[in-house]
Design an enzyme around this catalytic site. Structure first.
Site, PDB file in Angstrom:
ATOM      1  N   GLN A 250      -1.007  -5.091   1.432  1.00 20.70           N
ATOM      2  CA  GLN A 250      -2.317  -5.742   1.527  1.00 20.70           C
ATOM      3  C   GLN A 250      -2.473  -6.785   0.425  1.00 20.70           C
ATOM      4  OE1 GLN A 250      -3.750  -4.662   4.198  1.00 20.70           O
ATOM      5  NE2 GLN A 250      -5.505  -6.031   4.111  1.00 20.70           N
TER       6      GLN A 250
ATOM      7  N   SER B 179       4.824  16.085   6.558  1.00 16.31           N
ATOM      8  CA  SER B 179       3.608  16.459   5.813  1.00 16.31           C
ATOM      9  C   SER B 179       2.905  17.628   6.494  1.00 16.31           C
ATOM     10  CB  SER B 179       2.658  15.263   5.721  1.00 16.31           C
ATOM     11  OG  SER B 179       3.206  14.286   4.864  1.00 16.31           O
TER      12      SER B 179
ATOM     13  N   THR C 122      19.063  19.371  11.743  1.00 16.13           N
ATOM     14  CA  THR C 122      18.255  18.927  12.873  1.00 16.13           C
ATOM     15  C   THR C 122      19.069  18.747  14.151  1.00 16.13           C
ATOM     16  OG1 THR C 122      16.870  17.775  11.279  1.00 16.13           O
ATOM     17  CG2 THR C 122      16.569  17.172  13.575  1.00 16.13           C
TER      18      THR C 122
ATOM     19  N   GLN D  92     -12.112  -7.901  -7.917  1.00 12.84           N
ATOM     20  CA  GLN D  92     -12.446  -6.480  -8.030  1.00 12.84           C
ATOM     21  C   GLN D  92     -11.836  -5.636  -6.907  1.00 12.84           C
ATOM     22  OE1 GLN D  92     -16.759  -6.512  -8.474  1.00 12.84           O
ATOM     23  NE2 GLN D  92     -16.524  -6.103 -10.657  1.00 12.84           N
TER      24      GLN D  92
ATOM     25  N   ILE E  86      21.427  12.861  11.278  1.00 11.25           N
ATOM     26  CA  ILE E  86      22.120  13.409  10.115  1.00 11.25           C
ATOM     27  C   ILE E  86      22.398  12.287   9.112  1.00 11.25           C
ATOM     28  CG2 ILE E  86      24.125  14.720   9.326  1.00 11.25           C
ATOM     29  CD1 ILE E  86      22.061  16.169  11.279  1.00 11.25           C
TER      30      ILE E  86
ATOM     31  N   SER F  21      11.716  20.766  12.988  1.00 11.96           N
ATOM     32  CA  SER F  21      11.165  21.573  11.894  1.00 11.96           C
ATOM     33  C   SER F  21      11.421  23.067  12.070  1.00 11.96           C
ATOM     34  CB  SER F  21       9.658  21.329  11.796  1.00 11.96           C
ATOM     35  OG  SER F  21       9.396  19.967  11.601  1.00 11.96           O
TER      36      SER F  21
ATOM     37  N   GLY G 107      -0.282  -9.767   1.175  1.00 10.97           N
ATOM     38  CA  GLY G 107      -0.692 -10.549   2.351  1.00 10.97           C
ATOM     39  C   GLY G 107       0.514 -10.944   3.194  1.00 10.97           C
TER      40      GLY G 107
ATOM     41  N   GLU H  29      12.892  15.998   4.966  1.00 12.54           N
ATOM     42  CA  GLU H  29      12.833  17.297   4.254  1.00 12.54           C
ATOM     43  C   GLU H  29      11.522  18.033   4.554  1.00 12.54           C
ATOM     44  OE1 GLU H  29      15.598  16.657   3.865  1.00 12.54           O
ATOM     45  OE2 GLU H  29      15.827  14.807   2.761  1.00 12.54           O
TER      46      GLU H  29
ATOM     47  N   ARG I 221      13.311  18.865  -1.221  1.00 16.06           N
ATOM     48  CA  ARG I 221      11.885  18.531  -1.359  1.00 16.06           C
ATOM     49  C   ARG I 221      11.578  18.037  -2.772  1.00 16.06           C
ATOM     50  NH1 ARG I 221      10.920  22.826   2.574  1.00 16.06           N
ATOM     51  NH2 ARG I 221      11.150  24.435   1.001  1.00 16.06           N
TER      52      ARG I 221
END
Lengths: 85, 375
Positions: free
Chosen positions: B332, B362, B125, B274, B156, B131, B335, B359, B238
């Protein structure tokens, strides 16, 4: 593995990897624009594992292996010289 | 460097699990806060065989098969993602070096890397190029028996401490990969601090100003830099990043199970609520799915099936997203407690997001998956 078997395996790999339906013996995969950025490492993996040989650095130049015929010649040359592992 | 060649046993995932639980996890908070992996830990990891996972046995490595490699990286990711990513970097240098390096390069560097005496880094990079590696601007010029490098590299991993850099540049417009030792005149290393996650990655920016190395330091031929060497490295990276992401997700799951059992609200354990169960169920399902995708990619890699390349892209894409989802749910569930600096969930939350970027982002994975399917 005889000539026809090698040719069939190479053609099958190329059509699968390059997602093309048909490929003739002398079709240039570079000129057809089929090659994606990850193709070369797929190709190395395919040749070395399928035919149990280790390619030399000079043989990995895309300009020299751009058709089914090129690849079959390369593999047969290895087999004839006993270079297979 | 005279490293006696040994052939250590391939570490088992169980042995690495114990090592992670006793030596990595207890230090994770400190490493995150110090933004550093202690050199002593690298030595310990080398003794466990972790530095030579991608090094052939004849060069003193442990050459793990892909199932074992994946299981080990999952354990490392469960312990601390920065340590796991450091091992990914070792693989990203050693794998292409083993395949495209000269005998002299392999004999000189691989045993020392496997022994933990040499820390490697991979320099792709640049400040202006991430990319799109085909557009790298670092320039290499061949003059007689030397290669002269000019340019800059950024972000790096391990750059602050690396002894050896695998540097990618352009020579007459064609990609090359060159080994550059730390201390080479013309190479300047500047630490980059303050990363959001994977804070112990010891990032650095590299500057090359007429940095001259022997021509024999080139790995692979001129023109192989991007298509062969870099792709070999990135493909390996990857896979292990995918497995590390599964480990990170697993860590979030285990922390959440524990907390949801220990804490009560409205008169019953959190795990009995739940909506908490929904989050835990999602984490369980997605983590198992990611693990199976990694296993599938690992099997194909072991067989040498070219389909492994795409399956690895799919595994990394899904596993890194799973790590983000699991860390989000874990936070979550915890908390306010999970928001405190020093809580492992807070670190996992920051680390997980980085897994979607390293690497290949997405988005790059989405594009590459589409390309390999000729969409």
């Amino acid at each position: 593995m005889n000539h026809e078997e090698i040719k069939e395996k190479v053609t099958s790999f190329l059509t699968r990897s390059l997602r093309t339906k048909e490929l003739h013996e002398d079709d240039n995969i570079l000129e057809l624009g089929l090659v994606h950025s990850l193709f070369m490492i797929q190709l190395i993996m395919f040749i070395e594992k399928t035919f149990h040989l280790e390619l030399e650095e000079e043989e990995l130049d895309m300009d020299n292996i751009k058709t089914v015929r090129d690849l079959v010649v390369l593999i047969e040359r290895h087999q004839q010289t006993g270079a297979a592992l | 460097m005279n490293t006696p060649l040994q052939t250590p046993a391939v570490p088992t995932a169980e042995a690495i699990r114990r090592f992670v639980d006793t030596r990595i996890q207890p230090q994770a908070v400190q490493m995150d806060q110090d933004q550093e992996i202690p050199r002593a830990l690298f030595t310990e990891m080398a003794a466990q065989g972790l530095m030579g996972l991608a090094v052939p046995a004849k060069y003193g490595g442990t050459a793990a098969d892909y199932a074992t490699l994946g299981a080990i990286h999952e354990e490392l990711g469960r312990g601390y993602a920065s340590v796991q990513n450091a091992c990914t970097v070792f693989g990203m240098v050693c794998k292409p070096l083993s395949r495209f390096g000269t005998e002299a390069q392999k004999a000189k560097w691989l045993p020392a890397i496997a022994a933990g005496e040499v820390i490697p880094a991979i320099a792709i990079t640049e400040p202006g190029v991430g990319s799109d590696i085909a557009k790298l601007e670092t320039e290499a010029v061949k003059e007689e028996e030397h290669i002269i490098l000019n340019g800059r590299k950024k972000y790096i991993t391990l750059g602050q401490v690396a002894d050896l850099f695998l540097v990618f540049a352009r020579l007459n417009g064609r990609g090359v990969a060159v080994l550059v030792e730390r201390g080479t005149p013309g190479l300047r290393v500047e630490p980059l601090h303050g990363l959001m996650g994977l804070r112990a990655n010891m990032l650095a920016e590299l500057s090359f100003e007429d940095c001259c190395v022997p021509a024999e330091n080139m790995v692979g031929k001129v023109g192989f830099g991007f298509t062969h060497v870099a792709n070999y490295a990135l493909d390996e990276g990857r896979y292990t990043t995918a497995c590390g992401s599964v480990g990170l997700a697993q860590a979030c799951l285990e922390l959440s199970f524990h907390y949801a059992a220990a804490r009560s609200q409205f008169g019953e354990q959190l795990r009995k609520h739940q909506l908490v169960q929904k989050m835990l169920s999602e984490m369980i399902t997605e983590t198992k799915a990611a693990r199976e995708l990694c296993a599938a990619a690992g099997r194909l890699r072991e067989q040498g099936d070219p389909a492994a390349i795409t399956e690895t892209l799919v595994a990394k894409y899904h596993a890194s997203k799973t790590a983000v989802l699991a860390a989000d749910h874990a936070l979550q569930i915890h908390g306010a407690a999970g928001c405190l600096n020093g809580n492992p969930v807070e670190r996992c939350y920051r680390d997980a997001k980085i897994m979607e970027i390293i690497e290949g982002t997405s988005q790059m994975h989405e594009l590459q998956i589409a390309r390999t399917f000729r969409l």
